[in-house]
Scaffold this motif. Structure first.
Motif, mmCIF file in Angstrom:
data_model
loop_
_atom_site.group_PDB
_atom_site.id
_atom_site.type_symbol
_atom_site.label_atom_id
_atom_site.label_comp_id
_atom_site.label_asym_id
_atom_site.label_seq_id
_atom_site.Cartn_x
_atom_site.Cartn_y
_atom_site.Cartn_z
ATOM 1 N N ALA A 87 25.830 30.174 39.316
ATOM 2 C CA ALA A 87 24.436 29.877 39.014
ATOM 3 C C ALA A 87 23.739 29.371 40.267
ATOM 4 O O ALA A 87 24.382 29.002 41.245
ATOM 5 C CB ALA A 87 24.354 28.816 37.917
ATOM 6 N N ASP A 88 22.412 29.400 40.237
ATOM 7 C CA ASP A 88 21.690 28.821 41.369
ATOM 8 C C ASP A 88 21.280 27.391 41.026
ATOM 9 O O ASP A 88 21.620 26.878 39.949
ATOM 10 C CB ASP A 88 20.506 29.683 41.780
ATOM 11 N N PRO A 97 31.239 31.161 41.108
ATOM 12 C CA PRO A 97 31.554 32.361 40.327
ATOM 13 C C PRO A 97 32.567 32.049 39.235
ATOM 14 O O PRO A 97 33.586 31.418 39.494
ATOM 15 C CB PRO A 97 32.152 33.305 41.375
ATOM 16 N N THR A 98 32.253 32.478 38.017
ATOM 17 C CA THR A 98 33.165 32.238 36.899
ATOM 18 C C THR A 98 34.041 33.458 36.656
ATOM 19 O O THR A 98 35.044 33.372 35.975
ATOM 20 C CB THR A 98 32.365 31.973 35.624
ATOM 21 N N ASN A 144 26.241 24.951 52.352
ATOM 22 C CA ASN A 144 27.464 24.175 52.497
ATOM 23 C C ASN A 144 28.219 24.012 51.190
ATOM 24 O O ASN A 144 29.442 24.070 51.157
ATOM 25 C CB ASN A 144 27.147 22.792 53.073
ATOM 26 N N VAL A 145 27.472 23.790 50.092
ATOM 27 C CA VAL A 145 28.137 23.550 48.810
ATOM 28 C C VAL A 145 28.286 24.815 47.986
ATOM 29 O O VAL A 145 29.202 24.944 47.186
ATOM 30 C CB VAL A 145 27.393 22.472 47.983
ATOM 31 N N ALA A 146 27.361 25.785 48.153
ATOM 32 C CA ALA A 146 27.431 26.998 47.338
ATOM 33 C C ALA A 146 27.159 28.225 48.199
ATOM 34 O O ALA A 146 26.108 28.846 48.094
ATOM 35 C CB ALA A 146 26.425 26.915 46.176
ATOM 36 N N PRO A 147 28.087 28.596 49.091
ATOM 37 C CA PRO A 147 27.844 29.705 50.032
ATOM 38 C C PRO A 147 27.614 31.038 49.338
ATOM 39 O O PRO A 147 26.934 31.900 49.875
ATOM 40 C CB PRO A 147 29.121 29.737 50.874
#
Lengths: 349, 366
Positions: free
Chosen positions: A115-116, A105-106, A308-311
């Motif tokens: 982003a996905d 999140p920015t 794990n990296v982008a919950p």
């Protein structure tokens, strides 16, 4: 000729005794007054109003998705920005890093929620996905309610073998867990599409999960409706309509159906929440909305491997689902309490 | 209670012209729930071979305790139920097995008023809609004027047309039910315990209303009640039913003065008298025990299990409905209040059940 009326002296018989007889009716009311009373009870139920508003907020946000995409995020739900580099507070950040980790999140207008993996704006997809999820939920609920009302009315009113056939079909549908049945139907229909005569539904269409969800839940609503019709059918006002020679269709449509409305009203929010959740489950498992189209279910599915990296990829759609269904359910509970005649005793109205 | 102004109707079914309604050996059986395993499937004998005729302008009282089949009979008469056997004739036309569509032309000639004034009005509809729907069938127009006139005729305020049923009292609701029945200009109205659910003070008003409407529109009534006090003043003839059979049929006052069947005597004894002294001092002969099951009714006379005067013949032979001189009919082997000349002139009534014997009654001890 007079008649002695206890207490009030003589009541003239056969003259207008209306004034004397004009006593208030039972404490519980029927007819349009029920709805007026229910509305008043609902307005006083702050919890229901707050959660109902929460749901309305979600709906409004999702409806405004194109506005957000165009004027705030400046992108579309399916536009990929994999190679772009963002400038966040003076720092250069890849939308998707070389190792494949998307930006988080920015809290800025672009990539507000990050982003996905394909470099698409999550916030935009979340809102567009909400449109899909809500649209499927609403349409599936409409299908369920309409089919269940018609089948429940016909089964309950005609009884005998009509009821037998319809009820056995319900039993068969009911024998399968709703999710399993929906997956089976969804998978088989999603690949081939539907082609019945002139009706053609392509394999990627959201109408397929809509139909599947709508049909799977029919017995759950139709059964209670049938039960209520069974009771209403024996009421004397139905017999009186029969004594006037009304057709069966007219008796069902104008005598029985109006007495089912409060039950149906209670079922609408319940089914809406159920349908939205089933849509998410189906899409998550690949038997519902087909990528690249976004829905909360497909967002969950595509986000899960990166948990794990982008919950946030899974947390965001999951939160939306929770807020929406909680809002609907708490509001629905309030609605049921407001319409339940016995609520009169509990709330003191 | 009060006496109606008129009772000009024929006292015993006019033979010179066709009766308005005829029931011929009417039988209505309902399938009873079978036992779980190997049980024999029985039937509830709600109405078992009943023959009655109703003349134009006549009021026939139909009396009996709960479960005797009077309501079923009433519903068969207006063809809300299709009888298992027998015939229903309206003005000579056989309407026994007409389908809903074929029945439609007859619907506006015969209406029914139900016992429960609450249940007989759709709670979701305004009075205007309830009566308006019936007015559609009427030849006399379905305008607002007609609606207001009807409400006025049944003693309701025409301004109340936009109210819902729950906004009225029980008596007023029953008036709405009467207005709905009247809306189609019927000749026959079946009143299925029209006042049983009402306060005693309101009962008299509704009964008087029905009586006035009969005079005004020349209606014929079948007035169903579970006690003899209500029908006394409105009926021209009274039929007493017991367990699906008519046990006594006579001109109204005659029945009270000279009950022939012991069951009728029991019913008369059960009329409440609002004076404890008078009530205690009157001789009473109430039926003993409970109503036997209509699934397996007693053989012979159906009343023999509860009758104080039952003998062997009562247990074996079903007594035929017997016509005594003067138009009094009763089905009993040991009739009360009849002289030996009455018995000498007695003949088997044409309305007698087919299953009943042909034994002529014998006087008690004779």
């Amino acid at each position: 000729m007079t008649l002695r009326d206890t207490g009030t002296g003589h009541v003239p018989v056969n003259e207008s005794a209306v004034g004397v007889l004009d006593v208030p009716a039972e404490p519980y009311a029927a007819g349009a007054a029920t709805y007026r009373l229910a509305l008043r009870r609902l307005r006083h139920n702050h919890r229901a109003i707050v959660f109902g508003s929460l749901f309305v907020l979600v709906v409004v946000l999702c409806l405004l998705a194109p506005v957000y995409a165009r004027y705030i995020a400046h992108t579309g739900p399916n536009v990929q920005h994999i190679t772009e580099v963002l400038d966040i507070n003076g720092k250069s950040v890849d939308v998707v890093s070389l190792t494949g980790v998307p930006v988080g999140p920015t809290w800025h207008s672009r990539f507000f929620l990050g982003a996905d993996a394909d470099g698409r704006d999550l916030a935009v997809r979340l809102l567009y996905g909400g449109r899909t999820s809500l649209a499927i939920g609403v349409m599936a609920t409409a299908i369920t309610i309409v089919l269940a009302t018609v089948l429940g009315l016909v089964a309950g009113y005609y009884g005998k073998w009509t009821d037998g056939v319809i009820s056995r079909v319900f039993d068969i549908v009911w024998a399968y867990p709703a999710l399993l049945l929906a997956i089976a139907l969804g998978v088989s229909l999603a690949t081939g599409g539907i082609s019945i005569g002139p009706v053609q539904i392509n394999s990627g269409s959201i109408l397929i999960p809509t139909l599947v969800i709508g049909i799977v839940y029919v017995p759950y609503v139709a059964r209670p409706i049938r039960g209520e019709v069974l009771a209403l059918r024996e009421r004397e006002f139905v017999e009186s309509a029969r004594a006037l020679g009304f057709s069966n269709f007219r008796i069902m449509a104008s005598e029985i159906l109006p007495n089912l409305t409060s039950t149906l009203i209670v079922f609408v929010p319940l089914q809406l929440a159920h349908s939205i959740i089933l849509e998410a489950a189906l899409s998550f498992l690949g038997a519902g909305v087909q990528p690249p189209a976004a829905s909360w279910g497909t967002l969950l599915a595509s986000g899960a491997p990166l948990f794990n990296v982008a919950p946030y990829l899974t947390l965001a759609p999951a939160t939306m689902l929770v807020i929406t269904c909680l809002g609907i359910n708490v509001f629905g509970d309030g609605l049921r309490e407001a319409l339940d005649p016995r609520a009169t005793v509990r709330t003191g109205y | 209670m009060m006496v109606p102004a008129t009772s000009a109707a024929p006292q015993s079914g006019a033979h010179d012209k066709v009766p308005l309604l005829e029931l011929e050996h009417l039988q209505m059986l309902f399938p009873a729930r079978a036992a779980a395993f190997g049980g024999k499937r029985g039937h509830v004998h709600a109405v078992d071979d009943v023959s009655l005729a109703l003349a134009e302008g006549e009021t026939l009282g139909l009396v009996g305790e709960s479960g005797c089949g009077k309501t079923t009979l009433a519903r068969c008469a207006v063809r809300l139920l299709a009888p298992t056997a027998g015939k229903v004739r309206f003005r000579g036309a056989d309407i026994t097995s007409l389908g809903p569509r074929a029945m439609r032309p007859y619907r506006k000639h015969m209406q029914i008023v139900f016992q429960d004034p609450q249940g007989s009005l759709n709670p979701r509809k305004r009075v205007r809609q309830i009566i308006g729907a019936a007015l559609e069938l009427s030849a006399g127009g379905s305008g607002d004027d007609r609606l207001r006139m009807l409400l006025d005729q049944v003693g309701l305020n025409p301004e109340h047309a936009n109210r819902f049923p729950h906004e009225f009292s029980g008596g007023q609701r029953q008036r709405i039910g009467v207005a709905r029945a009247l809306a189609v200009d019927p000749q026959l109205i079946v009143l299925d315990e029209p006042v049983s659910a009402l306060d005693v003070s309101i009962q008299a008003q509704v009964v008087n209303l029905l009586d006035d409407l009969q005079d005004e529109f020349g209606l014929s009534y079948i007035f169903v009640a579970h006690d003899l006090s209500v029908v006394r003043h409105v009926s021209d003839r009274i039929a007493v039913m017991y367990l699906g059979k008519v046990v006594e049929l006579s001109p109204a006052e005659e029945l009270y003065r000279r009950p022939v069947h012991p069951y009728t005597l029991g019913l008369l004894g059960s009329i409440p008298i609002p004076d404890p002294v008078v009530s205690r001092s009157r001789p009473r002969q109430l039926p003993r025990g409970e109503l036997p099951s209509p699934i397996d009714p007693p053989a012979g006379c159906r009343f023999h299990t509860r009758c104080p005067g039952a003998t062997d013949i009562c247990r074996e032979v079903e007594p035929p409905l017997t016509l005594y001189p003067g138009g009094h009919e009763a089905a009993c082997h040991h009739p009360l209040n009849v002289s030996s000349s009455d018995i000498a002139g007695a003949v088997r009534s044409p309305a007698a059940s087919r299953s009943s014997g042909s034994v002529v009654p014998v006087p008690p001890g004779g």
